[in-house]
Scaffold this motif. Structure first.
Motif, PDB file in Angstrom:
ATOM      1  N   LEU A   1     -13.746  17.099  15.372  1.00  0.00           N
ATOM      2  CA  LEU A   1     -13.115  17.742  16.525  1.00  0.00           C
ATOM      3  C   LEU A   1     -12.084  16.816  17.163  1.00  0.00           C
ATOM      4  CD1 LEU A   1     -12.885  20.132  18.409  1.00  0.00           C
ATOM      5  CD2 LEU A   1     -14.810  19.208  19.733  1.00  0.00           C
ATOM      6  N   ASP A   2     -12.406  15.547  17.284  1.00  0.00           N
ATOM      7  CA  ASP A   2     -11.431  14.595  17.844  1.00  0.00           C
ATOM      8  C   ASP A   2     -10.157  14.569  17.005  1.00  0.00           C
ATOM      9  OD1 ASP A   2     -13.154  13.917  19.868  1.00  0.00           O
ATOM     10  OD2 ASP A   2     -13.896  12.092  18.900  1.00  0.00           O
ATOM     11  N   ARG A   3     -10.336  14.545  15.696  1.00  0.00           N
ATOM     12  CA  ARG A   3      -9.167  14.480  14.812  1.00  0.00           C
ATOM     13  C   ARG A   3      -8.354  15.763  14.865  1.00  0.00           C
ATOM     14  NH1 ARG A   3      -5.287  11.384  12.962  1.00  0.00           N
ATOM     15  NH2 ARG A   3      -4.514  12.067  10.944  1.00  0.00           N
ATOM     16  N   LEU A   4      -9.013  16.910  14.862  1.00  0.00           N
ATOM     17  CA  LEU A   4      -8.297  18.186  14.911  1.00  0.00           C
ATOM     18  C   LEU A   4      -7.560  18.363  16.229  1.00  0.00           C
ATOM     19  CD1 LEU A   4     -10.953  20.471  13.204  1.00  0.00           C
ATOM     20  CD2 LEU A   4      -8.689  19.892  12.305  1.00  0.00           C
ATOM     21  N   ARG A   5      -8.152  17.926  17.309  1.00  0.00           N
ATOM     22  CA  ARG A   5      -7.458  17.993  18.601  1.00  0.00           C
ATOM     23  C   ARG A   5      -6.199  17.136  18.564  1.00  0.00           C
ATOM     24  NH1 ARG A   5     -12.815  17.494  22.511  1.00  0.00           N
ATOM     25  NH2 ARG A   5     -13.025  19.738  22.977  1.00  0.00           N
ATOM     26  N   LEU A   6      -6.297  15.976  17.940  1.00  0.00           N
ATOM     27  CA  LEU A   6      -5.147  15.078  17.873  1.00  0.00           C
ATOM     28  C   LEU A   6      -4.032  15.693  17.034  1.00  0.00           C
ATOM     29  CD1 LEU A   6      -4.008  12.235  18.497  1.00  0.00           C
ATOM     30  CD2 LEU A   6      -5.056  11.451  16.367  1.00  0.00           C
ATOM     31  N   VAL A   7      -4.377  16.335  15.923  1.00  0.00           N
ATOM     32  CA  VAL A   7      -3.370  16.868  15.005  1.00  0.00           C
ATOM     33  C   VAL A   7      -2.844  18.214  15.458  1.00  0.00           C
ATOM     34  CG1 VAL A   7      -2.977  17.659  12.636  1.00  0.00           C
ATOM     35  CG2 VAL A   7      -4.323  15.598  13.047  1.00  0.00           C
ATOM     36  N   TYR A   8      -3.740  19.117  15.852  1.00  0.00           N
ATOM     37  CA  TYR A   8      -3.364  20.500  16.126  1.00  0.00           C
ATOM     38  C   TYR A   8      -3.333  20.875  17.608  1.00  0.00           C
ATOM     39  CZ  TYR A   8      -3.935  21.773  11.158  1.00  0.00           C
ATOM     40  OH  TYR A   8      -3.792  21.885   9.804  1.00  0.00           O
ATOM     41  N   GLY A   9      -4.079  20.144  18.426  1.00  0.00           N
ATOM     42  CA  GLY A   9      -4.235  20.563  19.820  1.00  0.00           C
ATOM     43  C   GLY A   9      -5.462  21.454  19.970  1.00  0.00           C
ATOM     44  N   ASP A  10      -5.859  21.732  21.217  1.00  0.00           N
ATOM     45  CA  ASP A  10      -7.090  22.469  21.496  1.00  0.00           C
ATOM     46  C   ASP A  10      -7.008  23.943  21.142  1.00  0.00           C
ATOM     47  OD1 ASP A  10      -8.981  20.573  22.612  1.00  0.00           O
ATOM     48  OD2 ASP A  10      -7.578  20.340  24.263  1.00  0.00           O
ATOM     49  N   ASP A  11      -5.803  24.515  21.133  1.00  0.00           N
ATOM     50  CA  ASP A  11      -5.679  25.963  20.997  1.00  0.00           C
ATOM     51  C   ASP A  11      -5.445  26.438  19.570  1.00  0.00           C
ATOM     52  OD1 ASP A  11      -6.014  26.338  23.744  1.00  0.00           O
ATOM     53  OD2 ASP A  11      -3.887  25.997  24.141  1.00  0.00           O
ATOM     54  N   HIS A  12      -5.455  25.542  18.622  1.00  0.00           N
ATOM     55  CA  HIS A  12      -5.277  25.943  17.226  1.00  0.00           C
ATOM     56  C   HIS A  12      -6.566  26.588  16.708  1.00  0.00           C
ATOM     57  CE1 HIS A  12      -4.679  25.519  12.842  1.00  0.00           C
ATOM     58  NE2 HIS A  12      -3.387  25.513  13.131  1.00  0.00           N
ATOM     59  N   ALA A  13      -6.419  27.562  15.806  1.00  0.00           N
ATOM     60  CA  ALA A  13      -7.579  28.307  15.317  1.00  0.00           C
ATOM     61  C   ALA A  13      -8.625  27.390  14.693  1.00  0.00           C
ATOM     62  CB  ALA A  13      -7.125  29.352  14.303  1.00  0.00           C
ATOM     63  N   THR A  14      -8.185  26.393  13.910  1.00  0.00           N
ATOM     64  CA  THR A  14      -9.144  25.494  13.268  1.00  0.00           C
ATOM     65  C   THR A  14      -9.851  24.624  14.291  1.00  0.00           C
ATOM     66  OG1 THR A  14      -7.701  25.455  11.326  1.00  0.00           O
ATOM     67  CG2 THR A  14      -9.426  23.788  11.436  1.00  0.00           C
ATOM     68  N   THR A  15      -9.126  24.174  15.309  1.00  0.00           N
ATOM     69  CA  THR A  15      -9.753  23.365  16.360  1.00  0.00           C
ATOM     70  C   THR A  15     -10.780  24.177  17.129  1.00  0.00           C
ATOM     71  OG1 THR A  15      -7.631  22.206  16.603  1.00  0.00           O
ATOM     72  CG2 THR A  15      -9.278  21.843  18.303  1.00  0.00           C
ATOM     73  N   MET A  16     -10.455  25.423  17.435  1.00  0.00           N
ATOM     74  CA  MET A  16     -11.403  26.263  18.165  1.00  0.00           C
ATOM     75  C   MET A  16     -12.668  26.496  17.347  1.00  0.00           C
ATOM     76  SD  MET A  16      -9.130  29.083  20.246  1.00  0.00           S
ATOM     77  CE  MET A  16      -8.322  29.782  18.814  1.00  0.00           C
TER      78      MET A  16
END
Length: 849
Positions: free
Chosen positions: A649-664
Motif C-alpha cells: 500500500l505504501d508503494r502504490l500510494r507513492l506511485v499511483y496516489g490514493d485514488d487509483h483503482a489498484t491503490t483502493m
C-alpha cells in the motif's frame, strides 16, 4: 619592481620569486589577470580538486586543462582559483591562448616584466618559457593559458619542467599527452538557484529552479539572466516565455556591456568554425538540436536515412561519423560518454540552434531527419519487456523532436508504440498525455477519421480508463466507435482493441453482466478472424476471463484462464507480460473458488518470480505482493498478510496516489488485515476512507463500492456498532441484489453478514431465514464445500442452537467442522474459531477490473 594591477600593461621589472608578501596581496610578478568576480558561486568541489591536480607531479610540469562548453565558466573558475591561492605563488601570468600570435604576445610581456633584454616578441616568448623551464625564476609560478583553441597551438609554449603550475582553459576535450583534462560540467541545480536568488531577493527559489532548468544550468547564462532580471525587473515567467519564443534575441539582450559578450556570440563563432572545418559535423550538430538534451545513443546516428549529402555520408560511414563527433567534442559543443556510447548536446545550444540559427528550410529538413532516425530504431514490439530499454532511450528524443507533427507513417507508428510501452510500464499518466497530444495533432493534420487518428484515440480511451477517468474514457470510446464504423464497419481486426475498451466502460459502470456478454462476443470475433492462438485472440480470452470473474462465475473464469495461460506459454513465452497477467488472474480464480492453499503457494512463487525478473519495487511486483497478501490471509497467515499489504500500500500510494483503482483495492485488503490483527479502530477508519474513494470514483451503487461497504460493515459490528452494521448491510444487500443479482457471490456474502448483524441484535428468526437463503444460493453458485458456504452453514447452526433447535443444528455443527478441517486444514484460524463455537465473518476480496 612594481607589481602589475589587474588589467594594467606589464612593464620591465627584476624578478623577486621568493619575496614575502601578504596572503591577500598579489605576487611579485603578476600580469593580465582578470578582475575577481565578487558574485562567484559554487564550484566548491572543483576548486578543492584543482590544487591536487596541479601538484600531482614532482619531476615535470603537467598542465591541467579545464575544458567545457562556451559559457560553462572555465575562465571564471581559473580566475577564482588564482585569487584563492595568491599566497602560493611568486609569479602568476595570464595568457590569451586563442592563437599563436596572442600566446607570443602574452609570453613576451612576461619576459619584459621579468626584465629580460629587448628582442622580437617570438624570441622574448621563447626566453620566458626557457627561463621558467630551467627554474631560473624559482619554483612558485603559475601560468594560465585561457581560451586555448587548439592543443597543438599551445603545446610548444608549455614549460615542461621548472616546478611551476600550468592551468589551461579550453572548449576542447582532447588533451591527451599534453595535459590532464578536467571536464567542467554545468552548475548543479542548487548552485544555479543560489546565484539567481542571491542576485535578486525578489526571485523565489521555485522561479529560480524553473529558469535554471530552461537555461540548462549554464553559468554564464545564469549570471547574465540574474543581472538582467535585477536591473529590468522583468517577471521570471516573461523571461521563461521569451526563452522559448526568442532565445537568441533574449540571450543577446541579457549580456550587459560589463558582462562581456553574449554566449550566443561565442557559440556562433564556434558554429562557423565547425562549418568550415567539417560540414558533416556542423549538420550533425543541427540534427542533434532536435533531440533531447538527454544522452543520444550513438546507434541512433547510424541509420541509412536521407537528410543531406554530407550528413548522409557520415551516417553511413563509421569513420566519417567518428570524425564528425570528434570535431563536435573538440569545439566543446557536445560531450561523449564512452561507457554508455552516447552523445549529449547542451539544451541551451539546442534552443539557440533551433530558434536563432537555422532558416525555415534547414529547420524542417533537420527536424524530419530526427524523425527518420528515431523511427529507424523502433523495435516494433512494445509489449515485450526486452525492448523497454530501447523505448526508454527513444522517449525523450521523440518528445523533443515533436514526433507527433511528422506526416510520415514510420514516425507515427513509433509514437503509437511509445504510448503502448508507457502503458505496459504502468506509466499511465504519461501515456495519456502523449496520446492526447498525438490525437489532437493527428486530428488536425490527418483528419479525425484517419486510421492513425482512430488508433491513437482507441489507446487514449484505454489510458483514460486506467487513470480512473471513466466518463472521459467512455466519451472518447463512443466517438471513436462511431468513426470506426463509418470508416470500415464492424468486422475488422483494427476495431478489436476498441471493443475491449467498451467492455471496460461497462465494468466501470458496474454492469458486469453486459460486460461479460460483450467480452464473450469480442473473444469469439477475434478467434474467428485471427485464430484461437493469435496473441490478440488470447488477449480477448483474458479479458473475457476478467468479465466472468467479476460476474461471479469463478469456476468458468478459472477454466478459461487456465486454457489461455497454457496457450500463451506456447505462443508468447512463459515470462511475457501478458502470459504473467493471465497466470495472476488464474490464481485469483483459484482463490475465489476456495482453493486457498493452492492459490497461496502458487502466488508466492509468482511473486518471487516477479521480484527476480523485474525487481522488488517494479509495479507488477508490488501488485503481485498485494495479491499475495490476500492469498496469505485467506490461507490463514494473518501476520504475513499484514506485513505484505502494509508495504504494498505504501508503494502504490507513492506511485499511483490514493485514488487509483489498484491503490483502493490494496487499501481495502489492508483494512481487512488490520481487522484480523485486532486493530479495529484503524481498520474502520481505513475502510470508511476507502468506501468514500470508491463512491467518488465509481459511484455509490457500483458493485465495488458496495463490496467495500460490506467489508466495512463487518468491522463496524466487531467494533461494537451492530446496529449501524445492520443498517448498512440492509442497504448494500438491496442494491447488490438489484445490480448484480441475488445469486452473485457479493450478494451471498452480504446476506451472510447481515444474518450475523441480526444475530448480534438477537433478531434470530430473521438471521436464520437469511442464513438458509445464503446456503441455498451458495451451494448452487460456489459449491457445497466452498469456505463461504461452510461459513453460512456454521453460522446457521449457531443461530438454530440459540433458538433451541438443536436437532436441526446438529448437521451444521460437527459435520461442518470436519469439512473445515478437510478443506482449510485443522490449523486454519477459521477452523479453530469454528471449533470454539465462534461466528464466522465473510469478506469480499477486492477485485481489479
Amino acid at each position: 619592481m612594481r607589481a602589475l594591477s589587474p588589467g594594467s600593461e606589464p612593464e620591465a621589472a627584476a624578478p623577486a620569486p621568493h619575496a614575502p608578501h601578504r596572503p591577500d596581496a598579489p605576487p611579485a610578478v603578476w600580469g593580465r589577470i582578470p578582475a575577481r568576480n565578487l558574485n562567484f558561486t559554487g564550484r566548491a568541489d572543483l576548486l578543492e580538486l584543482l590544487p591536487d591536480r596541479l601538484h600531482n607531479s614532482t619531476t615535470a610540469v603537467v598542465p591541467v586543462a579545464v575544458h567545457g562548453l562556451g559559457g560553462i565558466g572555465k575562465t571564471q573558475l581559473a580566475t577564482e582559483y588564482l585569487y584563492r591561492h595568491l599566497r602560493n605563488y611568486d609569479l602568476i601570468w595570464w595568457i590569451d591562448a586563442a592563437c599563436t600570435t596572442r600566446i607570443h604576445t602574452g609570453l613576451a610581456d612576461l619576459a619584459r616584466a621579468l626584465g629580460m633584454p629587448q628582442a622580437c616578441e617570438t624570441d622574448l616568448a621563447v626566453s620566458a618559457v626557457e627561463a621558467l623551464r630551467l627554474g631560473c625564476l624559482g619554483r612558485r609560478w603559475l601560468l594560465i593559458f585561457d581560451g586555448a583553441d587548439d592543443p597543438a597551438t599551445v603545446a610548444p609554449h608549455l614549460p615542461r619542467t621548472g616546478g611551476g603550475h600550468i592551468l589551461i582553459t579550453s572548449r576542447y576535450a582532447d588533451w591527451a599527452g599534453i595535459a590532464r583534462p578536467l571536464p567542467l560540467p554545468p552548475f548543479t541545480r542548487e548552485e544555479s538557484i543560489a546565484l539567481l536568488v542571491g542576485r535578486g531577493p525578489e526571485i523565489t527559489a521555485a522561479d529560480a529552479g524553473d529558469l535554471a532548468d530552461k537555461l540548462g544550468d549554464l553559468p554564464l547564462a545564469i549570471e547574465q539572466a540574474a543581472a538582467w532580471l535585477t536591473v529590468t525587473g522583468m517577471p521570471v515567467h516573461d523571461h521563461l516565455r521569451l526563452l522559448d519564443d526568442s532565445p537568441t534575441k533574449l540571450l543577446e539582450a541579457t549580456a550587459a556591456p560589463e558582462g562581456g559578450e553574449p554566449v550566443t556570440t561565442v557559440w556562433t563563432r564556434q558554429f562557423e568554425q565547425l562549418k568550415s572545418r567539417n560540414p558533416a559535423a556542423h549538420q550533425l550538430l543541427h540534427l542533434c538540436a532536435f533531440l533531447a538534451p538527454d544522452p543520444i545513443p550513438r546507434q541512433l546516428l547510424t541509420s541509412p536515412v536521407t537528410i543531406s549529402p554530407e550528413l548522409d555520408a557520415a551516417l553511413r560511414d563509421p569513420i566519417t561519423l567518428a570524425r564528425a563527433v570528434r570535431d563536435l567534442t573538440r569545439h566543446g559543443l557536445a560531450e561523449i560518454d564512452h561507457t554508455r556510447n552516447t552523445l549529449r548536446v547542451h539544451r541551451l545550444v539546442q534552443r539557440v540552434l533551433r530558434h536563432g540559427v537555422m532558416d525555415p528550410q534547414q529547420h524542417a529538413r533537420m527536424q524530419h531527419g530526427a524523425h527518420q532516425l528515431l523511427a529507424a530504431l523502433d523495435p516494433g514490439d512494445p509489449e515485450s519487456s526486452a525492448h523497454w530499454p530501447r523505448y526508454r532511450d527513444l522517449l525523450p528524443h521523440a518528445h523533443a523532436a515533436e514526433l507527433a507533427a511528422c506526416e510520415d507513417t514510420p514516425p507515427r507508428r513509433l509514437l503509437l508504440n511509445l504510448m503502448r510501452y508507457l502503458f505496459e510500464d504502468r506509466r499511465h499518466e504519461h501515456a495519456a498525455q502523449l496520446a492526447t497530444l498525438a490525437r489532437d495533432r493527428f486530428s488536425t493534420h490527418l483528419g479525425p477519421a484517419h486510421p492513425d487518428t482512430l488508433a491513437v484515440s482507441t489507446r487514449l480511451g484505454l489510458y483514460l480508463w486506467a487513470l480512473g477517468r471513466y466518463a472521459d474514457a467512455a466519451q472518447v470510446n463512443q466517438r471513436t466507435l462511431a468513426l470506426w464504423q463509418h470508416l470500415s464497419g464492424e468486422e475488422t481486426v483494427e476495431i478489436l482493441p476498441l471493443h475491449h475498451n467498451l467492455v471496460l466502460d461497462l465494468r466501470a459502470r458496474g454492469d458486469f453482466a453486459a460486460a461479460t456478454q460483450r467480452s464473450e462476443q469480442t473473444w469469439h470475433q477475434a478467434t474467428r478472424m485471427l485464430g484461437r492462438d493469435d496473441p490478440a485472440a488470447l488477449y480477448a480470452a483474458f479479458q473475457h476471463g476478467i468479465s466472468l470473474r467479476l460476474s461471479g462465475a469463478y469456476r468458468a473464469a478459472a477454466d478459461l484462464d487456465e486454457n489461455t495461460h497454457r496457450r500463451q506459454i506456447d505462443v508468447l513465452g512463459r515470462w511475457q507480460p501478458r502470459t504473467l497477467s493471465t497466470l495472476s488472474a488464474l490464481l485469483v480464480d483459484l482463490r475465489e473458488t476456495g482453493h486457498y492453499a493452492q492459490a497461496r503457494v502458487q502466488q508466492e512463487q509468482l511473486t518471487e518470480s516477479f521480484r527476480t525478473h523485474y525487481g522488488e519495487d517494479q509495479i507488477d511486483s508490488v501488485v503481485s505482493s498485494f495479491l499475495l497478501a490476500v492469498a496469505r490471509r485467506k490461507d490463514g497467515d494473518h501476520p504475513g498478510a499484514l506485513a505484505l499489504s502494509t508495504t504494498a500500500l505504501d508503494r502504490l500510494r507513492l506511485v499511483y496516489g490514493d485514488d487509483h483503482a489498484t491503490t483502493m483495492a490494496c487499501a481495502l485488503a489492508h483494512s481487512l488485515d488490520l481487522r484480523y490483527a485486532g486493530d479495529l479502530a484503524a481498520a474502520r477508519e481505513l475502510g470508511e476512507q476507502t468506501v468514500q474513494r470508491y463512491r467518488h470514483s465509481l459511484g455509490e451503487h457500483h458493485p465495488h463500492t458496495l463490496a467495500a461497504g460490506v467489508d466495512l460493515a463487518v468491522t463496524m459490528r466487531l467494533h461494537g456498532d451492530a446496529s449501524g452494521a445492520r443498517t448498512l448491510d440492509e442497504h448494500l444487500l438491496e442494491h447488490l441484489r438489484a445490480g448484480t443479482g441475488p445469486d452473485h457471490p457479493y450478494a451471498i456474502i452480504a446476506t451472510i453478514n447481515l444474518a450475523s448483524d441480526l444475530s448480534a441484535l438477537n433478531e434470530l428468526d430473521q438471521a436464520i431465514e437469511l442464513g438458509r437463503d445464503a446456503i441455498d444460493r451458495g451451494r448452487r453458485v460456489l459449491g457445497e464445500d466452498h469456505p463461504t458456504v461452510l461459513a453460512a452453514s456454521h453460522n446457521l447452526g449457531l443461530d438454530l442452537t440459540a433458538t433451541g433447535h438443536t436437532d436441526k443444528a446438529a448437521p451444521l455443527r460437527e459435520p461442518i467442522l470436519d469439512r473445515y478441517r478437510q478443506i482449510l486444514g485443522a490449523a486454519h484460524p477459521a477452523t479453530q474459531a469454528s471449533g470454539r463455537g465462534e461466528r464466522t465473518d465473510c469478506d469480499i476480496e477486492p477485485m481489479l477490473m
